[in-house]
Design a protein around this motif. Structure first.
Motif, PDB file in Angstrom:
ATOM      1  N   LEU A   1       0.829  -1.206   0.000  1.00 29.78           N
ATOM      2  CA  LEU A   1       0.000   0.000   0.000  1.00 29.78           C
ATOM      3  C   LEU A   1       0.866   1.260   0.000  1.00 29.78           C
ATOM      4  O   LEU A   1       0.559   2.230  -0.701  1.00 29.78           O
ATOM      5  CB  LEU A   1      -0.923  -0.001   1.218  1.00 29.78           C
ATOM      6  CG  LEU A   1      -2.085  -0.990   1.186  1.00 29.78           C
ATOM      7  CD1 LEU A   1      -2.857  -0.954   2.494  1.00 29.78           C
ATOM      8  CD2 LEU A   1      -3.016  -0.682   0.021  1.00 29.78           C
ATOM      9  N   ALA A   2       1.950   1.252   0.779  1.00 28.96           N
ATOM     10  CA  ALA A   2       2.837   2.416   0.813  1.00 28.96           C
ATOM     11  C   ALA A   2       3.456   2.671  -0.558  1.00 28.96           C
ATOM     12  O   ALA A   2       3.508   3.814  -1.035  1.00 28.96           O
ATOM     13  CB  ALA A   2       3.920   2.205   1.867  1.00 28.96           C
ATOM     14  N   ALA A   3       3.927   1.607  -1.205  1.00 30.10           N
ATOM     15  CA  ALA A   3       4.504   1.759  -2.546  1.00 30.10           C
ATOM     16  C   ALA A   3       3.452   2.214  -3.549  1.00 30.10           C
ATOM     17  O   ALA A   3       3.737   3.030  -4.439  1.00 30.10           O
ATOM     18  CB  ALA A   3       5.129   0.443  -2.989  1.00 30.10           C
ATOM     19  N   ALA A   4       2.221   1.714  -3.396  1.00 29.10           N
ATOM     20  CA  ALA A   4       1.156   2.076  -4.331  1.00 29.10           C
ATOM     21  C   ALA A   4       0.818   3.560  -4.247  1.00 29.10           C
ATOM     22  O   ALA A   4       0.559   4.202  -5.269  1.00 29.10           O
ATOM     23  CB  ALA A   4      -0.087   1.234  -4.055  1.00 29.10           C
ATOM     24  N   THR A   5       0.816   4.133  -3.039  1.00 29.83           N
ATOM     25  CA  THR A   5       0.513   5.564  -2.907  1.00 29.83           C
ATOM     26  C   THR A   5       1.543   6.405  -3.653  1.00 29.83           C
ATOM     27  O   THR A   5       1.190   7.392  -4.312  1.00 29.83           O
ATOM     28  CB  THR A   5       0.472   5.973  -1.430  1.00 29.83           C
ATOM     29  OG1 THR A   5       1.737   5.697  -0.807  1.00 29.83           O
ATOM     30  CG2 THR A   5      -0.633   5.239  -0.690  1.00 29.83           C
ATOM     31  N   ILE A   6       2.821   6.004  -3.571  1.00 29.17           N
ATOM     32  CA  ILE A   6       3.872   6.755  -4.270  1.00 29.17           C
ATOM     33  C   ILE A   6       3.695   6.650  -5.775  1.00 29.17           C
ATOM     34  O   ILE A   6       3.746   7.659  -6.500  1.00 29.17           O
ATOM     35  CB  ILE A   6       5.262   6.240  -3.839  1.00 29.17           C
ATOM     36  CG1 ILE A   6       5.478   6.472  -2.335  1.00 29.17           C
ATOM     37  CG2 ILE A   6       6.357   6.935  -4.637  1.00 29.17           C
ATOM     38  CD1 ILE A   6       6.754   5.856  -1.808  1.00 29.17           C
ATOM     39  N   VAL A   7       3.476   5.431  -6.261  1.00 33.14           N
ATOM     40  CA  VAL A   7       3.341   5.225  -7.708  1.00 33.14           C
ATOM     41  C   VAL A   7       2.133   5.981  -8.247  1.00 33.14           C
ATOM     42  O   VAL A   7       2.217   6.670  -9.289  1.00 33.14           O
ATOM     43  CB  VAL A   7       3.227   3.725  -8.019  1.00 33.14           C
ATOM     44  CG1 VAL A   7       2.906   3.502  -9.493  1.00 33.14           C
ATOM     45  CG2 VAL A   7       4.522   3.009  -7.659  1.00 33.14           C
ATOM     46  N   ILE A   8       1.007   5.888  -7.559  1.00 32.96           N
ATOM     47  CA  ILE A   8      -0.216   6.547  -8.032  1.00 32.96           C
ATOM     48  C   ILE A   8      -0.044   8.061  -8.037  1.00 32.96           C
ATOM     49  O   ILE A   8      -0.400   8.744  -9.011  1.00 32.96           O
ATOM     50  CB  ILE A   8      -1.407   6.140  -7.147  1.00 32.96           C
ATOM     51  CG1 ILE A   8      -1.740   4.662  -7.366  1.00 32.96           C
ATOM     52  CG2 ILE A   8      -2.628   7.006  -7.454  1.00 32.96           C
ATOM     53  CD1 ILE A   8      -2.722   4.114  -6.366  1.00 32.96           C
ATOM     54  N   PHE A   9       0.534   8.616  -6.971  1.00 31.01           N
ATOM     55  CA  PHE A   9       0.713  10.067  -6.901  1.00 31.01           C
ATOM     56  C   PHE A   9       1.635  10.553  -8.011  1.00 31.01           C
ATOM     57  O   PHE A   9       1.346  11.555  -8.679  1.00 31.01           O
ATOM     58  CB  PHE A   9       1.276  10.450  -5.531  1.00 31.01           C
ATOM     59  CG  PHE A   9       1.399  11.928  -5.317  1.00 31.01           C
ATOM     60  CD1 PHE A   9       0.316  12.681  -4.897  1.00 31.01           C
ATOM     61  CD2 PHE A   9       2.601  12.584  -5.567  1.00 31.01           C
ATOM     62  CE1 PHE A   9       0.422  14.043  -4.718  1.00 31.01           C
ATOM     63  CE2 PHE A   9       2.718  13.952  -5.394  1.00 31.01           C
ATOM     64  CZ  PHE A   9       1.628  14.689  -4.962  1.00 31.01           C
ATOM     65  N   VAL A  10       2.755   9.856  -8.228  1.00 32.00           N
ATOM     66  CA  VAL A  10       3.706  10.273  -9.252  1.00 32.00           C
ATOM     67  C   VAL A  10       3.070  10.191 -10.641  1.00 32.00           C
ATOM     68  O   VAL A  10       3.230  11.108 -11.469  1.00 32.00           O
ATOM     69  CB  VAL A  10       4.972   9.404  -9.182  1.00 32.00           C
ATOM     70  CG1 VAL A  10       5.869   9.669 -10.387  1.00 32.00           C
ATOM     71  CG2 VAL A  10       5.737   9.677  -7.898  1.00 32.00           C
ATOM     72  N   MET A  11       2.325   9.133 -10.905  1.00 31.41           N
ATOM     73  CA  MET A  11       1.706   8.984 -12.217  1.00 31.41           C
ATOM     74  C   MET A  11       0.660  10.070 -12.461  1.00 31.41           C
ATOM     75  O   MET A  11       0.555  10.606 -13.575  1.00 31.41           O
ATOM     76  CB  MET A  11       1.077   7.597 -12.345  1.00 31.41           C
ATOM     77  CG  MET A  11       2.090   6.462 -12.392  1.00 31.41           C
ATOM     78  SD  MET A  11       1.329   4.854 -12.673  1.00 31.41           S
ATOM     79  CE  MET A  11       0.678   5.079 -14.336  1.00 31.41           C
ATOM     80  N   ILE A  12      -0.129  10.406 -11.432  1.00 33.12           N
ATOM     81  CA  ILE A  12      -1.126  11.461 -11.587  1.00 33.12           C
ATOM     82  C   ILE A  12      -0.441  12.814 -11.801  1.00 33.12           C
ATOM     83  O   ILE A  12      -0.891  13.642 -12.602  1.00 33.12           O
ATOM     84  CB  ILE A  12      -2.046  11.515 -10.347  1.00 33.12           C
ATOM     85  CG1 ILE A  12      -2.871  10.223 -10.251  1.00 33.12           C
ATOM     86  CG2 ILE A  12      -2.968  12.719 -10.418  1.00 33.12           C
ATOM     87  CD1 ILE A  12      -3.810   9.995 -11.400  1.00 33.12           C
ATOM     88  N   GLU A  13       0.678  13.036 -11.092  1.00 32.28           N
ATOM     89  CA  GLU A  13       1.407  14.288 -11.259  1.00 32.28           C
ATOM     90  C   GLU A  13       1.982  14.432 -12.667  1.00 32.28           C
ATOM     91  O   GLU A  13       2.170  15.547 -13.159  1.00 32.28           O
ATOM     92  CB  GLU A  13       2.538  14.358 -10.232  1.00 32.28           C
ATOM     93  CG  GLU A  13       2.069  14.604  -8.805  1.00 32.28           C
ATOM     94  CD  GLU A  13       1.408  15.960  -8.645  1.00 32.28           C
ATOM     95  OE1 GLU A  13       2.022  16.969  -9.039  1.00 32.28           O
ATOM     96  OE2 GLU A  13       0.272  16.007  -8.134  1.00 32.28           O
ATOM     97  N   MET A  14       2.272  13.313 -13.308  1.00 32.89           N
ATOM     98  CA  MET A  14       2.860  13.353 -14.644  1.00 32.89           C
ATOM     99  C   MET A  14       1.820  13.618 -15.733  1.00 32.89           C
ATOM    100  O   MET A  14       2.193  13.881 -16.887  1.00 32.89           O
ATOM    101  CB  MET A  14       3.577  12.039 -14.929  1.00 32.89           C
ATOM    102  CG  MET A  14       4.816  11.811 -14.076  1.00 32.89           C
ATOM    103  SD  MET A  14       5.530  10.162 -14.315  1.00 32.89           S
ATOM    104  CE  MET A  14       5.949  10.216 -16.055  1.00 32.89           C
ATOM    105  N   VAL A  15       0.545  13.559 -15.395  1.00 33.35           N
ATOM    106  CA  VAL A  15      -0.495  13.817 -16.393  1.00 33.35           C
ATOM    107  C   VAL A  15      -0.418  15.285 -16.815  1.00 33.35           C
ATOM    108  O   VAL A  15      -0.432  16.187 -15.963  1.00 33.35           O
ATOM    109  CB  VAL A  15      -1.883  13.500 -15.806  1.00 33.35           C
ATOM    110  CG1 VAL A  15      -2.974  13.883 -16.795  1.00 33.35           C
ATOM    111  CG2 VAL A  15      -1.981  12.022 -15.464  1.00 33.35           C
ATOM    112  N   PRO A  16      -0.324  15.571 -18.105  1.00 32.34           N
ATOM    113  CA  PRO A  16      -0.187  16.970 -18.544  1.00 32.34           C
ATOM    114  C   PRO A  16      -1.477  17.752 -18.328  1.00 32.34           C
ATOM    115  O   PRO A  16      -2.578  17.199 -18.296  1.00 32.34           O
ATOM    116  CB  PRO A  16       0.140  16.837 -20.036  1.00 32.34           C
ATOM    117  CG  PRO A  16      -0.443  15.521 -20.433  1.00 32.34           C
ATOM    118  CD  PRO A  16      -0.285  14.627 -19.233  1.00 32.34           C
ATOM    119  N   GLY A  17      -1.307  19.066 -18.168  1.00 29.46           N
ATOM    120  CA  GLY A  17      -2.456  19.934 -18.013  1.00 29.46           C
ATOM    121  C   GLY A  17      -2.647  20.389 -16.581  1.00 29.46           C
ATOM    122  O   GLY A  17      -2.172  19.765 -15.635  1.00 29.46           O
TER     123      GLY A  17
END
Length: 315
Positions: free
Chosen positions: A16-32
């Motif tokens: 779960l801890a690793a998933a929060t990091i991955v999800i946050f980083v991926m959402i931050e990379m979304v343009p716009g």
């Protein structure tokens, strides 16, 4: 057994801890910019900046991540950018549809697959076995969204036994609500039942070739008795794995089916949040689905321990 339980719990927390990091980083990379998207193309830059400040988007990424994780731990998923209501309320409203749909489809899949797999394994290489495996191959090959449209055409448009879509709400009664979920559940269950039946057959055939089964046969048990008394229990171990994975897949992968049948579940919520750039909703729903996957995996591991005594002994 206690050591095994603690190991599984530690694995769950780390996942779960690793998933929060991955999800946050991926959402931050979304343009716009969500604020600019919400205000429109010709919005005043000062108004966009004020909205960014209101939404907390002007904070550093590390601060926003920690605030998000603290909120998750406290049960606070944040406030939707679009609907201006707590995300928890949106999820609570939608999961009341997605979770029953998932369980309904999983029950249908299991009720179809296990008897079909046992039936095929008990008649290995016979006409019945070939027929069952042929049907399961067809079930795997057919896309569930195409099968869903076929169900709508046959049972909703032609026969008029079911509605073509929508959900009346649980206030309308249990039976009308379950009737509205029947066609979507069948569309979701078909490919999963096909996969599970093939796994059940293969596992049972492998188990029937074990020494302890041959010993039981040598002591006078019929093939049917050896299958039900000895082989089936041990053949369930890989089947439990598939059932756990199917629950997670059905809960997280029903976006297309929910859109085909116009069901206001989590799938449609995520789809709408992505199109509206409501990133806080996307993050919260995705981490909820990851949590569901990890918890189901944990429960499957506990089921392993119940089925296999070697795990209870630390083996």
């Amino acid at each position: 057994m206690l050591t095994y339980l603690l190991q599984r719990l530690a694995s769950l927390v780390l996942t779960l801890a690793a998933a929060t990091i991955v999800i946050f980083v991926m959402i931050e990379m979304v343009p716009g910019d969500p604020a600019a998207f919400m205000m429109g193309m010709n919005a005043d830059p000062e108004a966009v900046g004020a909205l960014r400040d209101q939404l907390g988007l002007d904070q550093p990424a590390a601060v926003r991540y920690l605030d998000w994780v603290k909120g998750l731990v406290a049960g606070d998923f944040g406030v939707s950018y679009t609907y201006k209501v707590p995300v928890f309320e949106l999820i609570a409203d939608r999961i009341g549809i997605s979770l029953p749909l998932t369980l309904y489809a999983l029950v249908l899949s299991t009720l179809i697959a296990i008897p079909a797999g046992v039936f095929a394994a008990s008649r290995r290489n016979g006409a019945a076995d070939v027929s069952v495996m042929g049907v399961t191959q067809l079930g795997i090959a057919i896309p569930n969204f195409w099968f869903a449209m076929l169900l709508v055409f046959v049972f909703a448009i032609t026969l008029r036994w079911f509605s073509a879509g929508g959900f009346p709400g649980w206030d309308a009664g249990f039976l009308p609500a379950m009737k509205a979920l029947t066609l979507p559940a069948i569309a979701l269950a078909l490919p999963q039942a096909s996969i599970l039946a093939r796994v059940m057959r293969s596992a049972l055939i492998d188990t029937m070739g074990e020494d302890y089964v041959r010993t039981a046969r040598a002591k006078g048990l019929t093939a049917r008795q050896a299958l039900w008394r000895h082989a089936l229990r041990n053949a369930l171990i890989p089947v439990l794995t598939i059932i756990g994975l199917q629950f997670s897949f059905l809960l997280a992968g029903a976006i297309i089916i929910e859109n085909v049948f116009f069901l206001p579940g989590l799938g449609r919520l995520v789809f709408q949040a992505i199109t509206q750039r409501d990133l806080i909703v996307v993050k919260s729903v995705v981490i909820l689905l990851v949590f569901a996957v990890t918890v189901v995996t944990f429960l499957v591991d506990m089921a392993y321990a119940a089925v296999d005594p070697r795990l209870r002994r630390g083996g």
